[in-house]
Design a protein around this motif. Structure first.
Motif, mmCIF file in Angstrom:
data_model
loop_
_atom_site.group_PDB
_atom_site.id
_atom_site.type_symbol
_atom_site.label_atom_id
_atom_site.label_comp_id
_atom_site.label_asym_id
_atom_site.label_seq_id
_atom_site.Cartn_x
_atom_site.Cartn_y
_atom_site.Cartn_z
ATOM 1 N N PRO A 75 4.232 9.036 7.041
ATOM 2 C CA PRO A 75 3.331 7.797 6.341
ATOM 3 C C PRO A 75 3.044 6.936 6.920
ATOM 4 O O PRO A 75 1.733 5.757 6.808
ATOM 5 N N THR A 76 2.636 7.055 8.538
ATOM 6 C CA THR A 76 1.736 5.962 9.202
ATOM 7 C C THR A 76 0.661 6.696 9.282
ATOM 8 O O THR A 76 -0.278 5.975 9.259
ATOM 9 N N ALA A 79 -1.170 5.561 5.784
ATOM 10 C CA ALA A 79 -2.013 4.470 6.322
ATOM 11 C C ALA A 79 -2.849 4.296 7.124
ATOM 12 O O ALA A 79 -4.179 3.398 6.985
ATOM 13 N N ARG A 80 -3.378 4.520 8.089
ATOM 14 C CA ARG A 80 -4.312 5.404 9.103
ATOM 15 C C ARG A 80 -6.048 5.243 8.183
ATOM 16 O O ARG A 80 -7.131 5.122 7.647
ATOM 17 N N THR A 126 7.315 6.472 1.463
ATOM 18 C CA THR A 126 6.641 6.493 1.669
ATOM 19 C C THR A 126 5.578 5.173 1.230
ATOM 20 O O THR A 126 5.150 4.932 1.843
ATOM 21 N N GLU A 129 6.600 2.316 3.205
ATOM 22 C CA GLU A 129 6.636 2.114 5.147
ATOM 23 C C GLU A 129 5.198 2.000 4.778
ATOM 24 O O GLU A 129 3.730 1.533 5.753
ATOM 25 N N VAL A 130 3.779 2.765 3.950
ATOM 26 C CA VAL A 130 2.630 2.213 3.595
ATOM 27 C C VAL A 130 2.387 0.733 3.118
ATOM 28 O O VAL A 130 1.224 0.527 4.384
ATOM 29 N N ASP A 131 2.762 0.410 1.978
ATOM 30 C CA ASP A 131 2.296 -1.190 2.337
ATOM 31 C C ASP A 131 2.702 -2.256 3.451
ATOM 32 O O ASP A 131 1.893 -2.594 3.679
ATOM 33 N N LEU A 133 3.279 -1.108 6.306
ATOM 34 C CA LEU A 133 1.488 -0.738 7.307
ATOM 35 C C LEU A 133 0.404 -1.245 7.284
ATOM 36 O O LEU A 133 -0.364 -1.997 8.109
ATOM 37 N N LEU A 134 0.189 -1.052 5.558
ATOM 38 C CA LEU A 134 -1.008 -2.031 5.700
ATOM 39 C C LEU A 134 -0.843 -3.786 5.972
ATOM 40 O O LEU A 134 -2.266 -4.227 4.912
ATOM 41 N N ARG A 142 -4.313 -4.004 0.305
ATOM 42 C CA ARG A 142 -3.404 -2.897 -0.196
ATOM 43 C C ARG A 142 -4.893 -1.876 -0.906
ATOM 44 O O ARG A 142 -4.728 -2.943 -2.338
#
Length: 296
Positions: A75-76, A79-80, A126, A129-131, A133-134, A142
């Protein structure tokens, strides 16, 4: 009722020149978005690299993933990649995520393959976690999120989290090897749409509804084409009988006029306003887009 949008998958891109030609052709037809699928193996195109290259060829068409296989991604790192795609496309990127359906590709890459429920749990985690991080990115929102499928579990997740609900045109045949799929019939699509409306509640009317159409074929003899497809018994396009091909909203067979009117009927009946096709069908659907919009 939402305006129509039309998308196509890029497929495997052999060169930048051919990619640029494809994008120019699609823009001329009136397509709205170019999409990258995610497969592993020789000759396959990286989804993010392919999409960003595609974005440099046009200022109008949006780009998106349809869909990324969640099991391939941390997920990290994802997100990148999403933040980068959003920035470098000027905000034209849309994110589609899925749980994966082709076990052989996971096995070949030595990526663990889990039961469906576990894959869906991983997809939900995922997204969370992506939400998160964004949300830490100062200059990136997003992107619109596409989720969906054919199962109740997949549609529940879409109802809870997606901006775009995608209704898959096929489902895994019970007891068959992963990737052995049957086309969804018209009445089955009715039931999935009804189920989704119930669980999505007020969100249903706020979301865009997508259908991934598996076949587009222009012909004066619809039945002959349907009979041919049924006889071929392709693993991912299996049919119970010819009527499935003629009636399913995920198969468009007929004259250009008949197909255009079927697309309009499917928006009225199911709510499908965002229509996607695979690259081989882009040039078949392309000339019909203007006809659809004129009739609408």
């Amino acid at each position: 009722m939402r305006d129509f949008r039309f998308g196509f998958t890029l497929g495997n891109v052999p060169s930048y020149r051919q990619l640029a030609d494809t994008m120019a052709t699609a823009e001329g037809y009136g397509f709205d978005i170019a999409l990258a699928v995610e497969h592993l193996g020789t000759g396959r195109t990286s989804p993010f690299q392919g999409l960003l290259a595609a974005a440099t060829t046009t200022d109008r068409l949006r780009i998106g993933t349809y869909v990324l296989n969640n099991g391939y991604w941390n997920p990290t790192i994802l997100a990148r990649e999403v933040a980068t795609a959003a920035r470098l496309s000027g905000g034209r990127f849309e994110l589609g995520l899925g749980a994966g359906i082709v076990k052989e590709q996971y096995d070949a890459a030595r990526i663990p393959w889990h039961a469906f429920g576990e894959r869906m749990d991983g997809l939900a985690a995922t997204i969370e976690e992506v939400d998160a991080l964004l949300a830490l990115e100062e200059d990136v929102e997003r992107p619109p999120l596409l989720l969906g499928g054919a199962s109740e579990r997949a549609l529940r997740l879409a109802a809870e989290r997606a901006d775009i609900a995608s209704f898959g045109g096929r489902f895994q045949l019970p007891g068959e090897p992963p990737g052995t799929m049957r086309i969804i019939k018209a009445d089955e699509a009715d039931r999935r749409v009804e189920f989704f409306r119930e669980i999505a509640g007020s969100r249903a009317d706020e979301m865009e509804w997508n259908a991934f159409v598996l076949v587009v074929e222009v012909t004066d003899d619809r039945r002959a084409v349907a009979e041919r497809i049924a006889a071929e018994k392709v693993p991912y396009l299996q049919l119970d009988d010819v009527r499935d091909a003629l009636e399913s909203p995920f198969m468009l067979i007929g004259t250009e006029e008949e197909i255009a009117r079927r697309i309009l009927e499917n928006r009225e009946r199911y709510g499908f306003s965002y229509i996607c096709v695979q690259r081989p069908h882009m040039d078949v659907l392309g000339p019909i887009i203007k006809r659809v919009r004129d009739l609408a």
